[in-house]
Write a protein that holds these residues in place. Sequence first.
Motif, PDB file in Angstrom:
ATOM      1  N   PRO A 156      14.777  20.823  13.972  1.00 20.26           N
ATOM      2  CA  PRO A 156      14.705  19.420  13.543  1.00 20.26           C
ATOM      3  C   PRO A 156      13.323  18.845  13.797  1.00 20.26           C
ATOM      4  CG  PRO A 156      15.933  19.626  15.591  1.00 20.26           C
ATOM      5  CD  PRO A 156      15.678  21.014  15.109  1.00 20.26           C
ATOM      6  N   ARG A 157      12.886  17.949  12.903  1.00 19.47           N
ATOM      7  CA  ARG A 157      11.559  17.358  13.016  1.00 19.47           C
ATOM      8  C   ARG A 157      11.670  15.836  13.016  1.00 19.47           C
ATOM      9  NH1 ARG A 157       9.405  22.224  12.003  1.00 19.47           N
ATOM     10  NH2 ARG A 157      10.053  23.356  10.142  1.00 19.47           N
ATOM     11  N   THR A 158      10.581  15.204  13.408  1.00 16.91           N
ATOM     12  CA  THR A 158      10.528  13.755  13.484  1.00 16.91           C
ATOM     13  C   THR A 158      10.700  13.137  12.103  1.00 16.91           C
ATOM     14  OG1 THR A 158       8.997  13.943  15.327  1.00 16.91           O
ATOM     15  CG2 THR A 158       9.122  11.800  14.231  1.00 16.91           C
ATOM     16  N   THR A 159      11.492  12.080  12.027  1.00 18.45           N
ATOM     17  CA  THR A 159      11.599  11.317  10.779  1.00 18.45           C
ATOM     18  C   THR A 159      10.609  10.153  10.850  1.00 18.45           C
ATOM     19  OG1 THR A 159      13.367   9.979  11.734  1.00 18.45           O
ATOM     20  CG2 THR A 159      14.021  11.922  10.460  1.00 18.45           C
ATOM     21  N   GLY A 160      10.491   9.403   9.778  1.00 20.85           N
ATOM     22  CA  GLY A 160       9.599   8.247   9.761  1.00 20.85           C
ATOM     23  C   GLY A 160       8.148   8.602   9.530  1.00 20.85           C
ATOM     24  N   VAL A 161       7.876   9.844   9.133  1.00 28.16           N
ATOM     25  CA  VAL A 161       6.506  10.223   8.810  1.00 28.16           C
ATOM     26  C   VAL A 161       6.260   9.980   7.322  1.00 28.16           C
ATOM     27  CG1 VAL A 161       6.315  11.938  10.650  1.00 28.16           C
ATOM     28  CG2 VAL A 161       7.217  12.626   8.430  1.00 28.16           C
ATOM     29  N   CYS A 162       5.008   9.926   6.958  1.00 28.46           N
ATOM     30  CA  CYS A 162       4.557   9.783   5.567  1.00 28.46           C
ATOM     31  C   CYS A 162       4.680   8.335   5.072  1.00 28.46           C
ATOM     32  CB  CYS A 162       5.324  10.709   4.617  1.00 28.46           C
ATOM     33  SG  CYS A 162       4.504  10.922   3.017  1.00 28.46           S
ATOM     34  N   THR A 163       3.623   7.861   4.452  1.00 30.48           N
ATOM     35  CA  THR A 163       3.591   6.516   3.879  1.00 30.48           C
ATOM     36  C   THR A 163       4.626   6.402   2.768  1.00 30.48           C
ATOM     37  OG1 THR A 163       1.250   6.346   4.441  1.00 30.48           O
ATOM     38  CG2 THR A 163       2.087   4.831   2.758  1.00 30.48           C
ATOM     39  N   LEU A 164       5.311   5.272   2.706  1.00 26.04           N
ATOM     40  CA  LEU A 164       6.505   5.097   1.879  1.00 26.04           C
ATOM     41  C   LEU A 164       6.326   5.552   0.435  1.00 26.04           C
ATOM     42  CD1 LEU A 164       9.428   4.021   1.774  1.00 26.04           C
ATOM     43  CD2 LEU A 164       8.471   1.778   1.196  1.00 26.04           C
ATOM     44  N   TRP A 165       5.268   5.132  -0.247  1.00 22.92           N
ATOM     45  CA  TRP A 165       5.110   5.433  -1.670  1.00 22.92           C
ATOM     46  C   TRP A 165       4.950   6.918  -1.951  1.00 22.92           C
ATOM     47  CZ3 TRP A 165       1.037   1.169  -3.319  1.00 22.92           C
ATOM     48  CH2 TRP A 165       1.651  -0.091  -3.232  1.00 22.92           C
ATOM     49  N   TYR A 166       4.628   7.694  -0.926  1.00 18.53           N
ATOM     50  CA  TYR A 166       4.368   9.131  -1.099  1.00 18.53           C
ATOM     51  C   TYR A 166       5.406   9.971  -0.355  1.00 18.53           C
ATOM     52  CZ  TYR A 166       0.143   6.818  -2.538  1.00 18.53           C
ATOM     53  OH  TYR A 166      -0.737   5.963  -3.169  1.00 18.53           O
ATOM     54  N   GLY A 203       7.809   1.343  -3.916  1.00 19.02           N
ATOM     55  CA  GLY A 203       8.950   0.683  -3.297  1.00 19.02           C
ATOM     56  C   GLY A 203       8.528  -0.202  -2.142  1.00 19.02           C
ATOM     57  N   ASN A 204       9.388  -1.161  -1.798  1.00 22.08           N
ATOM     58  CA  ASN A 204       9.129  -2.072  -0.678  1.00 22.08           C
ATOM     59  C   ASN A 204       9.862  -1.655   0.590  1.00 22.08           C
ATOM     60  OD1 ASN A 204       7.501  -3.896  -2.223  1.00 22.08           O
ATOM     61  ND2 ASN A 204       9.383  -4.661  -3.173  1.00 22.08           N
ATOM     62  N   THR A 205      10.971  -0.948   0.436  1.00 23.73           N
ATOM     63  CA  THR A 205      11.771  -0.444   1.553  1.00 23.73           C
ATOM     64  C   THR A 205      12.217   0.960   1.188  1.00 23.73           C
ATOM     65  OG1 THR A 205      13.863  -1.237   0.640  1.00 23.73           O
ATOM     66  CG2 THR A 205      12.623  -2.775   2.050  1.00 23.73           C
ATOM     67  N   ASP A 208      14.676   0.679  -1.651  1.00 21.63           N
ATOM     68  CA  ASP A 208      13.972   0.355  -2.886  1.00 21.63           C
ATOM     69  C   ASP A 208      13.181   1.558  -3.391  1.00 21.63           C
ATOM     70  OD1 ASP A 208      13.120  -1.402  -4.968  1.00 21.63           O
ATOM     71  OD2 ASP A 208      11.206  -1.659  -3.927  1.00 21.63           O
ATOM     72  N   GLN A 209      12.600   2.312  -2.471  1.00 16.67           N
ATOM     73  CA  GLN A 209      11.814   3.479  -2.872  1.00 16.67           C
ATOM     74  C   GLN A 209      12.694   4.539  -3.542  1.00 16.67           C
ATOM     75  OE1 GLN A 209       8.584   3.610  -2.793  1.00 16.67           O
ATOM     76  NE2 GLN A 209       8.242   5.745  -3.382  1.00 16.67           N
ATOM     77  N   ILE A 210      13.839   4.830  -2.965  1.00 15.27           N
ATOM     78  CA  ILE A 210      14.713   5.831  -3.570  1.00 15.27           C
ATOM     79  C   ILE A 210      15.245   5.334  -4.911  1.00 15.27           C
ATOM     80  CG2 ILE A 210      16.982   5.206  -2.597  1.00 15.27           C
ATOM     81  CD1 ILE A 210      15.547   8.767  -2.679  1.00 15.27           C
TER      82      ILE A 210
END
Length: 304
Positions: A156-166, A203-205, A208-210
């Motif tokens: 398992p790896r950390t979540t919350g990585v990577c800027t939202l739009w990408y 996306g804004n959240t 919204d992004q998905i």
Amino acid sequence: MEQSRYIRVRFLGKGTYGEVHLYTDTQTDTNVAIKTIKVLQEGEGIHFTALREIMILQELIHPNIIRLHDVFYKNSNINLVLELAESALNDVIHLTSDESTTKGLLKQLLEGLAFMHENSVMHRDLKPGNLLISRNGQIKITDFGTAKIVCDVEAPRTTGVCTLWYQSPELLFGTKHYGKAMDMWSVGCIFAEMINKEPFLKGNTSIDQINKIFNTLGTPGEEDWKGMNILPNYWPSPASPRISFVRAFPTASNEARDLLEKMLMYDPRQRISASQALQHPYFSTGEPHASCGDIARILSNYIR
């Protein structure tokens, strides 16, 4: 290394975990970029992200990865002395209007990323702001503060990585079991942005992004992405058709659109890898890719 050899010139920007300034190296009479990473509290030692970034950059020596020249301590902060690349892709993305330039920049990005992946490193925050361009026209992948050395694919790896739009769909749905394919989704978003000169999925959240992704690429079914419905944050979405890439990317060649579709596959197991992408017909047909010299000439009036 003596700290006094570096004279600060001006502020350049912020990375994930530190500020970056332009300095002059008085011993070599050259300009460098110094990234200052602050410790959490006095006496706690070096921030683990700094250690990780130093370790990775010491190992990843490649023309398309930013080079670490030196490390020193000052005022309880760690300072990374990096090669200077004068501009970021997001500052000059409007100049990638012809296929040759886009192809040249994308090829360099994929070469750097393929080298990283071959050496078991995921970047985890690829975006135009983390892709610098040197005065000689070379792409430099930078900001390795969230990079990860891949030791066990199933871990398992950390979540919350990577800027939202990408951020890839598997991350948006909360998976902790992801791999190098997440970087390729980011590359696909960057490629789309280079073609159309604007961010592809804004996306804004996370929700919204998905929704932006599904409304653009169509709502996936089990045949498109096996196991999607068992991801931690999965929620059912209304059926939405896929948009036409011919209409969405009217200036792109058929080969460019095909490569883009392969980068933006829903199932990460089906997503094209960096090394596979370099073998795609996009790079061997149509306009030849721009050389570093070509890119340097195009950008010469825009480099700070």
